[in-house]
Write a protein that holds these residues in place. Structure first.
Motif: not given
Length: 64
Positions: A25-28, A34-38, A50-53
């Motif tokens: 998952l990549t969140v912009y 940009a943040r990524s999570t497996e 979670v990244h946006l919060k």
């Protein structure tokens, strides 16, 4: 395909774009970061949120 997720905090709406490639998952974020999570079985929208919060709490903390 890109998707959007929005969070409202103290009357301000924050929107991030996210996509999934394979199991990553990549969140912009709104600032362009940009943040990524497996995912490894995690729900896509909840993992993106979670990244946006985290971003929103960081930004809101700087305003105070």
């Amino acid at each position: 395909m890109d998707e959007e997720i929005t969070l409202e905090h103290e009357g301000v709406q924050y929107t991030a774009i996210y996509n999934v490639f394979g199991d990553t998952l990549t969140v912009y974020l709104p600032n362009g970061e940009a943040r990524s999570t497996e995912l490894r079985g995690l729900g896509v929208e909840s993992a993106a949120m979670v990244h946006l919060k985290s971003y929103v709490l960081k930004v809101a903390g700087k305003k105070n």
